[in-house]
Motif scaffolding. Sequence first.
Motif, short mmCIF file in Angstrom:
data_model
loop_
_atom_site.label_atom_id
_atom_site.label_comp_id
_atom_site.label_asym_id
_atom_site.label_seq_id
_atom_site.Cartn_x
_atom_site.Cartn_y
_atom_site.Cartn_z
N ARG A 68 0.44 -1.19 -0.68
CA ARG A 68 0.08 -0.42 -0.06
C ARG A 68 0.79 1.02 -0.65
NH1 ARG A 68 -5.32 -0.63 2.12
NH2 ARG A 68 -5.72 1.49 1.36
N PRO A 104 -7.63 -0.86 -6.79
CA PRO A 104 -8.31 -1.97 -7.13
C PRO A 104 -9.89 -0.73 -7.04
CG PRO A 104 -7.08 -1.89 -4.93
CD PRO A 104 -6.46 -1.14 -5.44
N VAL A 106 -13.04 -1.99 -6.87
CA VAL A 106 -13.80 -2.56 -6.23
C VAL A 106 -13.55 -3.15 -4.59
CG1 VAL A 106 -15.14 -4.75 -5.74
CG2 VAL A 106 -14.77 -3.92 -8.27
N GLN A 107 -12.43 -2.80 -4.43
CA GLN A 107 -12.23 -3.70 -2.77
C GLN A 107 -12.24 -2.37 -2.09
OE1 GLN A 107 -7.85 -4.61 -2.50
NE2 GLN A 107 -8.11 -4.64 -0.48
N ALA A 108 -11.70 -0.67 -2.76
CA ALA A 108 -11.83 -0.10 -2.13
C ALA A 108 -13.34 0.96 -2.02
CB ALA A 108 -11.17 1.38 -3.55
N LEU A 110 -15.37 -1.66 -1.29
CA LEU A 110 -16.23 -2.38 -0.49
C LEU A 110 -15.44 -1.96 1.14
CD1 LEU A 110 -16.40 -5.55 -2.57
CD2 LEU A 110 -17.58 -4.34 -1.60
N GLU A 111 -14.44 -1.18 1.19
CA GLU A 111 -13.60 -1.48 2.73
C GLU A 111 -13.60 0.59 2.79
OE1 GLU A 111 -9.68 -2.48 2.33
OE2 GLU A 111 -10.40 -4.47 1.81
N TRP A 113 -12.31 3.50 1.02
CA TRP A 113 -11.52 3.87 1.28
C TRP A 113 -11.60 5.32 1.57
CZ3 TRP A 113 -7.61 1.18 -1.94
CH2 TRP A 113 -6.55 -0.37 -1.85
N ASP A 148 -16.16 -5.09 -13.12
CA ASP A 148 -15.63 -4.80 -12.39
C ASP A 148 -14.81 -4.02 -13.02
OD1 ASP A 148 -13.02 -6.80 -13.15
OD2 ASP A 148 -14.21 -8.72 -12.23
N GLN A 150 -10.27 -1.86 -11.81
CA GLN A 150 -9.55 -1.35 -11.79
C GLN A 150 -8.11 -0.37 -12.21
OE1 GLN A 150 -5.68 -4.25 -10.35
NE2 GLN A 150 -5.57 -4.87 -11.93
#
Length: 250
Positions: A68, A104, A106-108, A110-111, A113, A148, A150
Amino acid sequence: MDLQASLIELSPDLDFTAATDSFARTGRAQIVNFLTDSSARRIRDMLERGTAWSLVWTAGQGPPEVIRPEALVALTPDRARAIQAALATAMASGDYAFCYSTYPLVQALLERWAPGGPHEQLLTDLNQPALLDRIRRLTAIPELVKADGQATLYRPGHFLARHNDSEPARGRRVAYVLNLCGDLDGAPWRPEYGGMLQFLTDAGDPDETLLPRFNALNLFAVPQHHHVTSVAAFAPATRYALTGWFRDRI
């Protein structure tokens, strides 16, 4: 940035006939000037000036390591050399490897960010009904329900080794690469810079090579053997792109 306006604005002059025919014949298509110029420039500016990039890499069969942004600043020269050595060993032995910068989407989301920020909107815009419907018609795959994605950044030395994207359990049907590199004032990305999307035959021979043109959308059916060639040390620019898959399941 006005978050009420869509970041993904298709060019009003698009003619999908040639791309539809190409995809039907080869499972691949490239659409140049896919977005309006203002839309492409807004996204490029967001990637260049407003994105906190992580480094992702793998060498061999282990899971990828994501470093990161806060850890990247503390990356020691010894650790950087160890990563490069692991990548070189994997590639020299014919193993799988890659190394590039990523955000990312999708990850960003869901979490959480950056709640409500432009990166979340970008993922929403990639899933707007009009765009999904256009991709369904172009590919003749009516089952597509989701994109999806990135953001990626290839700096000198970054690459992605041969693979075919096959993950049936995740519903990957069509891969996309929306290139946003090259000089915004008109100087194109040159082949000597590397960073080319190259398709391979089953025997491993180059079959088709696509230059990462600014504001060009590349689509290809999954699975297909392909890789991204290493960006040259002398490349004067970096290779920005949005990448991901249109999927037939959530």
